[in-house]
Scaffold this motif. Structure first.
Motif, short mmCIF file in Angstrom:
data_model
loop_
_atom_site.label_atom_id
_atom_site.label_comp_id
_atom_site.label_asym_id
_atom_site.label_seq_id
_atom_site.Cartn_x
_atom_site.Cartn_y
_atom_site.Cartn_z
N PRO A 149 0.82 -1.21 0.00
CA PRO A 149 0.00 0.00 0.00
C PRO A 149 0.86 1.27 0.00
O PRO A 149 2.09 1.19 0.05
CB PRO A 149 -0.75 -0.13 1.32
N LYS A 174 5.18 -5.58 -6.32
CA LYS A 174 4.40 -4.56 -7.01
C LYS A 174 4.00 -3.53 -5.96
O LYS A 174 3.04 -3.70 -5.21
CB LYS A 174 3.15 -5.14 -7.69
N PRO A 175 4.77 -2.43 -5.89
CA PRO A 175 4.45 -1.43 -4.87
C PRO A 175 3.23 -0.62 -5.25
O PRO A 175 2.75 -0.68 -6.38
CB PRO A 175 5.69 -0.55 -4.85
N GLY A 205 2.31 -0.63 -11.50
CA GLY A 205 0.95 -0.58 -12.03
C GLY A 205 -0.04 -0.64 -10.91
O GLY A 205 0.33 -0.62 -9.72
N SER A 227 -6.30 -2.20 1.39
CA SER A 227 -7.67 -2.02 1.89
C SER A 227 -8.42 -3.36 1.96
O SER A 227 -8.02 -4.34 1.32
CB SER A 227 -8.42 -1.07 0.96
N ALA A 230 -9.80 -4.60 -1.59
CA ALA A 230 -8.76 -5.20 -2.45
C ALA A 230 -8.23 -6.48 -1.81
O ALA A 230 -8.00 -7.48 -2.50
CB ALA A 230 -7.62 -4.19 -2.65
N PHE A 384 -9.12 6.58 7.74
CA PHE A 384 -7.74 6.75 7.25
C PHE A 384 -7.41 8.24 7.05
O PHE A 384 -6.90 8.66 6.02
CB PHE A 384 -7.52 5.95 5.96
P1 NAD Z 1 -5.27 -0.25 -1.71
O1 NAD Z 1 -6.03 -1.45 -1.37
O2 NAD Z 1 -5.91 0.80 -2.52
O3 NAD Z 1 -3.92 -0.66 -2.51
C1 NAD Z 1 -2.98 -1.54 -1.97
C2 NAD Z 1 -2.26 -2.25 -3.10
O4 NAD Z 1 -3.15 -3.14 -3.76
C3 NAD Z 1 -1.73 -1.33 -4.19
O5 NAD Z 1 -0.49 -1.84 -4.62
C4 NAD Z 1 -2.78 -1.44 -5.29
O6 NAD Z 1 -2.26 -1.22 -6.57
C5 NAD Z 1 -3.22 -2.88 -5.14
N1 NAD Z 1 -4.60 -3.18 -5.50
C6 NAD Z 1 -5.68 -2.38 -5.41
N2 NAD Z 1 -6.80 -3.07 -5.73
C7 NAD Z 1 -6.42 -4.33 -6.01
C8 NAD Z 1 -7.11 -5.51 -6.39
N3 NAD Z 1 -8.44 -5.53 -6.54
N4 NAD Z 1 -6.39 -6.64 -6.61
C9 NAD Z 1 -5.05 -6.63 -6.44
N5 NAD Z 1 -4.35 -5.54 -6.06
C10 NAD Z 1 -5.03 -4.41 -5.85
O7 NAD Z 1 -4.72 0.35 -0.33
P2 NAD Z 1 -3.97 1.74 -0.06
O8 NAD Z 1 -4.94 2.85 -0.17
O9 NAD Z 1 -2.71 1.82 -0.84
O10 NAD Z 1 -3.55 1.55 1.47
C11 NAD Z 1 -4.38 1.89 2.55
C12 NAD Z 1 -5.06 0.67 3.12
O11 NAD Z 1 -4.08 -0.28 3.54
C13 NAD Z 1 -5.86 0.97 4.38
O12 NAD Z 1 -7.09 0.28 4.32
C14 NAD Z 1 -5.01 0.43 5.51
O13 NAD Z 1 -5.71 0.04 6.67
C15 NAD Z 1 -4.38 -0.75 4.85
N6 NAD Z 1 -3.17 -1.14 5.53
C16 NAD Z 1 -3.23 -2.26 6.33
C17 NAD Z 1 -2.12 -2.66 7.03
C18 NAD Z 1 -2.18 -3.88 7.91
O14 NAD Z 1 -1.14 -4.34 8.32
N7 NAD Z 1 -3.34 -4.42 8.21
C19 NAD Z 1 -0.92 -1.94 6.93
C20 NAD Z 1 -0.90 -0.81 6.11
C21 NAD Z 1 -2.03 -0.42 5.41
#
Ligand code: NAD
Length: 497
Positions: A149, A174-175, A205, A227, A230, A384
């Motif tokens: 994330p 994939k960051p 990406g 999230s 995802a 958040f």
């Molecule tokens: P995000 O879910 O939007 O994206 C995270 C990653 O997943 C990105 O690399 C994105 O490109 C990828 N992605 C998005 N949708 C996807 C899908 N359908 N299939 C596969 N990959 C997908 O999250 P964000 O906004 O970057 O990060 C914030 C979220 O991360 C918050 O909900 C937070 O609570 C969570 N988080 C959780 C922890 C934990 O340890 N539980 C730690 C840090 C962040």
């Protein structure tokens, strides 16, 4: 011309041939700092193939050699600590101290990965039957994948690839498409530290690239942090394809305050844990549960929160930086508006906050709500952002019931002077990481990061011993050796019952 981020495949940086590009912004200014390619299927396949080829040699590399790579990497990361933190503050907007903390928590995991020989040792038992011994090894899986994330661009990739690689696997990362610069720097430094080509690839990406990466047949396991929406998709996709998955998802962390706690400590800790890093931490406290007379502390809490100001990365007076994007800010503003509509009392509203000279930053001031109920959107959804909800209850039992009724279980804390109350909380709360007079109880890397319920899908958590089990398979050997003389004795038998 704007910097175009390359891919990192087989130890070399390469320009993507894609036609799909995204922009990376500095969230304090909206300035475009880089262009990010969405890797093509051919490039994703090439990254997995490079990892797959490298695995053939790496899995047979002696454990001390793998450990030594981690020692060199740790030393290099420490040397580059401030430079990486600077880059991180440009990418995320975090204050410099916070950015340094992000990098440092990652370095600590690399230190743990250098301990791989002891961490990955198997079990032995002599004479499980007469003349028969039994022992187990941990063997690596092959190609592992990390999807990370935006909120910890150093720490979270470092939760994953150092331990996976120390176990003998190879890795494709994939960051987050929003913060790719630091993960790229981490990969460059890994090769500078002496990693053989192909151990780590970085491809870029969004969702589509992540899905295509997961679908590659050679990929054996995925570590995901992001999230809930995802995360659930990733967990379903990975397990449906019979791959291992550990998925760390969203959170709603409660801090319970008993009236016997030290008031000033509670207020200081609550403010830092809720608005620090603009509330963009998965372990941020987003709900304060004030028990009994602790409710009287609300005016002092409001006053303390009002003193915190957001600002740019190098402003020593800034409590925290901007939200990651205009879209993130819009979403949080929407939740604040909804909270007001649904009847919560907004004691402090940061919606209109401004930061001098940075009119385009995604700023949001500390925001505090009381009179919150569990049916409000503000309570049900992860915010958040730098927003704290205050709820009041009459007893510890009620507080525990409230926390346990929430679907998330990442972190929680209790502030109290009573050992018995703390112990009751620690026993009964259905949350995987509990702080006792510690507001953000993130375990150090010799433990594991153990979120529960909707904050985690899978069995084995990040870092510590659990990560070694996640990134390896156990092979159990049952062995019998014939003694030559005994073998020639036609009457000799070995009892295997
Ligand atoms: P995000 O879910 O939007 O994206 C995270 C990653 O997943 C990105 O690399 C994105 O490109 C990828 N992605 C998005 N949708 C996807 C899908 N359908 N299939 C596969 N990959 C997908 O999250 P964000 O906004 O970057 O990060 C914030 C979220 O991360 C918050 O909900 C937070 O609570 C969570 N988080 C959780 C922890 C934990 O340890 N539980 C730690 C840090 C962040």
């Amino acid at each position: 011309m704007t910097y175009q981020i390359p891919l990192s495949i087989n130890g070399a940086l390469m320009a993507s041939q894609t036609e799909q590009w995204l922009e990376v912004h500095n969230p304090a200014t909206q300035k475009v700092i880089a262009r990010l390619p969405c890797a093509t299927v051919t490039e994703i396949t090439a990254a997995v193939q490079a990892a797959s080829q490298a695995f053939i040699r790496w899995q047979a590399t002696p454990v001390p050699e793998r450990a030594r790579l981690m020692l060199s990497y740790q030393a290099l990361l420490k040397e580059q600590h401030e430079d990486i933190a600077y880059l991180l503050s440009q990418d995320t907007g975090k204050t410099f101290d916070d950015a340094k903390g992000d990098v440092w928590r990652g370095i600590e995991v690399v230190e743990q990965a250098a301990n791989i020989a002891a961490l990955s040792m198997g079990e032995t038992q002599m004479n499980v039957a007469s003349g028969v011994d039994c022992y187990s090894f941990s063997q690596p899986l092959g190609v592992c994948v990390g999807i990370t994330p935006f909120n910890f661009p150093a720490m979270i990739p470092l939760w994953m690839f150092p331990l996976a690689i120390a176990c003998g696997n190879t890795f494709v990362l994939k960051p987050s498409e929003q913060v790719p610069l630091v993960p790229m720097r981490l990969a460059e430094l890994f090769y500078e530290a002496g990693a053989p080509n192909g151990l780590l690839q970085v491809i870029h990406g969004g969702q589509e690239v992540a899905e295509q990466l997961l679908a590659q047949p050679e990929v054996r396991a995925v570590s995901f942090v992001g999230s809930v929406a995802a995360g659930q998709q990733v967990y379903r996709a990975a397990t449906q394809q019979l791959k291992r998955a550990q998925v760390f998802a969203g959170a709603k962390n409660h801090l319970v305050v008993l009236p016997d706690a030290n008031k000033q400590q509670v207020i200081n800790n609550l403010v830092g844990a809720s608005v620090g890093a603009a509330g963009q931490r998965c372990m941020a406290i987003s709900v304060a549960v004030l028990v009994g007379k602790a409710a009287d502390w609300l005016p002092d809490l409001t006053e303390a929160m009002a003193r915190v100001k957001p600002g740019v990365w190098n402003d020593a007076n800034a409590g925290y930086g901007p939200l990651i994007s205009p879209a993130a800010k819009k979403r949080v503003l929407g939740l604040i508006a909804r909270g007001k509509q649904q009847g919560a009392t907004c004691l402090l509203d940061g919606s209109q906050v401004e930061v001098a000279d940075y009119p385009h930053g995604n700023w949001l001031g500390p925001t505090l709500f009381s009179d919150v109920t569990t049916d409000m959107t503000l309570y049900k959804e992860e915010i958040f952002g730098p927003v704290l909800l205050v709820m009041t209850v009459d007893s510890l039992a009620e507080a525990i019931a409230l926390v346990n009724a929430n679907p998330y279980g990442n972190g929680t804390a209790i502030f109290t002077a009573s050992g018995a109350a703390a112990r009751q909380y620690q026993q009964q709360v259905q949350v995987g990481q509990v702080g006792i007079n510690v507001p953000i109880p993130v375990p150090l890397p010799f433990f594991s990061f153990t979120g529960w319920r909707n904050s985690f899908y899978g069995d084995l958590h990040a870092y510590g011993k659990q990560a070694v089990r996640f990134y390896t398979e156990t092979k159990t050997v049952t062995a019998r050796w014939f003694d030559d003389e005994a073998c020639s004795d036609p009457n000799m038998t070995i009892d295997l019952k």
